[in-house]
Design a protein around this motif. Sequence first.
Motif, mmCIF file in Angstrom:
data_model
loop_
_atom_site.group_PDB
_atom_site.id
_atom_site.type_symbol
_atom_site.label_atom_id
_atom_site.label_comp_id
_atom_site.label_asym_id
_atom_site.label_seq_id
_atom_site.Cartn_x
_atom_site.Cartn_y
_atom_site.Cartn_z
ATOM 1 N N TYR A 485 8.852 -40.050 -8.674
ATOM 2 C CA TYR A 485 9.607 -38.814 -8.468
ATOM 3 C C TYR A 485 9.580 -37.976 -9.737
ATOM 4 O O TYR A 485 9.457 -38.500 -10.852
ATOM 5 C CB TYR A 485 11.083 -39.116 -8.134
ATOM 6 N N GLU A 486 9.694 -36.657 -9.564
ATOM 7 C CA GLU A 486 9.948 -35.802 -10.710
ATOM 8 C C GLU A 486 11.354 -36.098 -11.218
ATOM 9 O O GLU A 486 12.277 -36.330 -10.427
ATOM 10 C CB GLU A 486 9.816 -34.332 -10.320
ATOM 11 N N ALA A 487 11.534 -36.103 -12.525
ATOM 12 C CA ALA A 487 12.831 -36.493 -13.094
ATOM 13 C C ALA A 487 13.929 -35.483 -12.771
ATOM 14 O O ALA A 487 15.080 -35.849 -12.539
ATOM 15 C CB ALA A 487 12.703 -36.678 -14.604
ATOM 16 N N GLY A 488 13.587 -34.216 -12.753
ATOM 17 C CA GLY A 488 14.603 -33.200 -12.510
ATOM 18 C C GLY A 488 15.000 -33.112 -11.048
ATOM 19 O O GLY A 488 14.254 -33.497 -10.145
ATOM 20 N N LEU A 489 16.197 -32.616 -10.803
ATOM 21 C CA LEU A 489 16.682 -32.438 -9.448
ATOM 22 C C LEU A 489 16.338 -31.051 -8.928
ATOM 23 O O LEU A 489 16.359 -30.072 -9.673
ATOM 24 C CB LEU A 489 18.200 -32.638 -9.401
ATOM 25 N N GLY A 490 16.040 -30.990 -7.620
ATOM 26 C CA GLY A 490 15.778 -29.713 -6.999
ATOM 27 C C GLY A 490 17.058 -28.984 -6.690
ATOM 28 O O GLY A 490 18.167 -29.474 -6.943
ATOM 29 N N ILE A 491 16.948 -27.811 -6.101
ATOM 30 C CA ILE A 491 18.124 -26.990 -5.800
ATOM 31 C C ILE A 491 19.047 -27.672 -4.807
ATOM 32 O O ILE A 491 20.248 -27.409 -4.768
ATOM 33 C CB ILE A 491 17.677 -25.596 -5.283
ATOM 34 N N ASP A 492 18.477 -28.598 -3.998
ATOM 35 C CA ASP A 492 19.299 -29.316 -3.028
ATOM 36 C C ASP A 492 19.844 -30.618 -3.580
ATOM 37 O O ASP A 492 20.433 -31.424 -2.856
ATOM 38 C CB ASP A 492 18.496 -29.588 -1.754
ATOM 39 N N GLN A 507 -3.192 -46.805 -11.531
ATOM 40 C CA GLN A 507 -3.016 -45.683 -12.441
ATOM 41 C C GLN A 507 -3.303 -44.386 -11.703
ATOM 42 O O GLN A 507 -4.038 -44.355 -10.707
ATOM 43 C CB GLN A 507 -3.915 -45.823 -13.666
ATOM 44 N N TYR A 508 -2.744 -43.306 -12.233
ATOM 45 C CA TYR A 508 -2.833 -42.022 -11.539
ATOM 46 C C TYR A 508 -2.678 -40.901 -12.558
ATOM 47 O O TYR A 508 -2.041 -41.072 -13.603
ATOM 48 C CB TYR A 508 -1.700 -41.927 -10.514
ATOM 49 N N ALA A 509 -3.263 -39.772 -12.245
ATOM 50 C CA ALA A 509 -3.116 -38.589 -13.095
ATOM 51 C C ALA A 509 -1.898 -37.785 -12.650
ATOM 52 O O ALA A 509 -1.685 -37.578 -11.453
ATOM 53 C CB ALA A 509 -4.366 -37.723 -13.021
ATOM 54 N N PHE A 510 -1.093 -37.356 -13.639
ATOM 55 C CA PHE A 510 0.097 -36.552 -13.368
ATOM 56 C C PHE A 510 0.105 -35.355 -14.297
ATOM 57 O O PHE A 510 -0.385 -35.425 -15.441
ATOM 58 C CB PHE A 510 1.378 -37.360 -13.600
ATOM 59 N N ALA A 511 0.689 -34.249 -13.840
ATOM 60 C CA ALA A 511 0.914 -33.108 -14.712
ATOM 61 C C ALA A 511 1.899 -33.497 -15.807
ATOM 62 O O ALA A 511 2.768 -34.370 -15.622
ATOM 63 C CB ALA A 511 1.442 -31.921 -13.910
ATOM 64 N N GLU A 512 1.748 -32.889 -16.963
ATOM 65 C CA GLU A 512 2.633 -33.200 -18.084
ATOM 66 C C GLU A 512 4.081 -32.998 -17.658
ATOM 67 O O GLU A 512 4.435 -31.988 -17.027
ATOM 68 C CB GLU A 512 2.289 -32.317 -19.273
ATOM 69 N N GLY A 513 4.960 -33.961 -18.009
ATOM 70 C CA GLY A 513 6.360 -33.823 -17.661
ATOM 71 C C GLY A 513 7.058 -35.171 -17.562
ATOM 72 O O GLY A 513 6.495 -36.225 -17.879
ATOM 73 N N ASP A 514 8.326 -35.114 -17.114
ATOM 74 C CA ASP A 514 9.162 -36.315 -17.008
ATOM 75 C C ASP A 514 9.208 -36.783 -15.554
ATOM 76 O O ASP A 514 9.346 -35.971 -14.623
ATOM 77 C CB ASP A 514 10.577 -36.024 -17.499
ATOM 78 N N THR A 532 7.463 -40.509 -19.367
ATOM 79 C CA THR A 532 7.017 -39.146 -19.682
ATOM 80 C C THR A 532 5.499 -39.125 -19.787
ATOM 81 O O THR A 532 4.900 -40.002 -20.420
ATOM 82 C CB THR A 532 7.631 -38.661 -21.005
ATOM 83 N N VAL A 533 4.869 -38.136 -19.151
ATOM 84 C CA VAL A 533 3.423 -37.952 -19.225
ATOM 85 C C VAL A 533 3.132 -36.823 -20.204
ATOM 86 O O VAL A 533 3.716 -35.737 -20.100
ATOM 87 C CB VAL A 533 2.832 -37.629 -17.838
ATOM 88 N N ILE A 534 2.257 -37.092 -21.150
ATOM 89 C CA ILE A 534 1.837 -36.082 -22.127
ATOM 90 C C ILE A 534 0.381 -35.735 -21.863
ATOM 91 O O ILE A 534 -0.454 -36.621 -21.640
ATOM 92 C CB ILE A 534 2.001 -36.613 -23.565
ATOM 93 N N ALA A 535 0.073 -34.456 -21.851
ATOM 94 C CA ALA A 535 -1.284 -33.981 -21.551
ATOM 95 C C ALA A 535 -2.296 -34.628 -22.479
ATOM 96 O O ALA A 535 -2.120 -34.645 -23.702
ATOM 97 C CB ALA A 535 -1.362 -32.469 -21.655
#
Length: 575
Positions: A485-492, A507-514, A532-535
């Motif tokens: 999951y993305e670490a941040g919460l959505g609007i809901d 293993q998998y590629a993810f966009a940079e983020g938490d 945390t994924v770093i580019a």
Amino acid sequence: MNLIKLFSGACVALAMVVPVTSAEQAIIVLDGSGSMWAQVDGTPRIGIARDTLSEVLSTLPGELELGLMTYGHREKGNCGDIELLVAPASGTAAAINAAAAKINPKGMTPLSDAVRLAAEELRYTEDAATVILITDGLETCEVDPCALGNELEAQGVNFTTHVLGFGLTDEEGRQVACLAENTGGKYFSADDGAGLVDALGTAVAEVAQAPEPEPAPVEHEFNLVPQAVLAEGVPYHNELGQLVWEVHAVAATGVGERLQTEYDSGAKFNVEPGDYYLRATLGGATVEQKISVGDGELAEPVVNLNAGLVKVRAVTSEGEVPNSNTQIRISYGDDRSTEFGEGTFRLPAGPLEMEVTHDSVIYTEEFSLTAGEILEKDINLHAGFMEATAIYAEGVDVTSNQLRYGLMSARKSIDGRREEIDVEYDTSAKFYAAPGDYILKTDFEAVSVETPITIVDGERLDLVVNLNAGVAAFTAPGVERMAIYEAGLGIDGTRREVTTKYDVEWQYAFAEGDYVAVGQFADDVEYEVPFTVIAGERVEVEVSEAAAAAAGIAADQPASSAPAAEPTEGKKKTK
């Protein structure tokens, strides 16, 4: 003509390849790949091959030096499965029959390497030699038959390959015809129908330099000499393309069995007196005409082909040369003809529809062809070229061939969607496209990037797509399901699920983020581990009770377990 008769005739022609001397030998390369089990009128092609070889070889002179090679007959998936079953020598008819009877088709089609090995067996760099390839499929072992033909022609003393194709389309035929043509031989297709056996016999007789028969008395040499014109007052000549003449019997329903075939101008037939159908075919133009041949008379019918020529040269942009990936298709009535890059179409007069395509670029035109006319058309697709590659971050390339590049319209439809115009799957992508604005959507595992681009007529665009991504490698002994999951919460108030896997290690590629990894184990126990994924970097993530505890997150317990400790921040709800 059915394929049994065709195969028999082809084998008779093969006997003409080698003169009855020791100066030249020949090897028949017979397809033993799995497709030879395909049936014709209920009989497998390999069965037809065995029966006709047995019949034809029984008529050959004993001193004829002939051998047999096959491929794909011993195991599947092996491009090296090539075997000389019978070495070229005189009196090999019985040995060839016995060897052919044991061929059990099952494997690949390494036809190019088989021809090369046959040439080497014949010492083609020292002596005159001929190889006759009989195949019902294309090369499947990544060898270029066209390049092989050039090599054998350059190195051989007097080397020739003839190729007989069964059930190949026009495009497939072009891919193997060059093996024959580049060595001075000829390609013949069983699907051509008319005159294939006679034409092959004529071709191999010329190669063999067989002695010409004694001329028959003039009065019995021929009694049917047809002539052809493209249109009234426009005579046909051989430079316009190969013209096929066929003499057919007259049947109750019209055109009956084909009796004889000749080619080009100067065709001559000797037939019994009577009525016949004469068919003339030039490319896509076919004309049938009923004729009568009288006893002791010379018939000289003139056939009007009512045809013309269209010469097309297509380029992607000004100054470019024709590209073999550019398809030119001309439709006439219910039929159509296809060339690639450039070509000459021989077509019946009348309305025509032309479509020229290269990747997503399409050019269409409707025009009419007048009988006797030769039209020349230069088509410029006005396309630009783009090559895209992807990187995780500056200096870190993506080497996987699992990237998906989608070329989409820059404008959205009324429902907010973009039309996907073309797509490529590989490490990099190459697109030809019409000038304009586009979006290149690059997808790789959990990463998706949209890049606005502009294609310019005749220009090249080299694009590097920065995914701004890294790789997360997971280890979770005993895990039954893992969701990321993305670490941040959505609007809901919920977290967006990125992906779900069921593997212990992956293993998998993810966009940079938490992110948060949630692993579900036996008895519905779950452990959460943030990461945390770093580019451009790789992160190792362990999902376990110890890892969750180290992160300050207690495990969820099933309802039947003892009450858990007071939940800490980030702890999932008890199932």
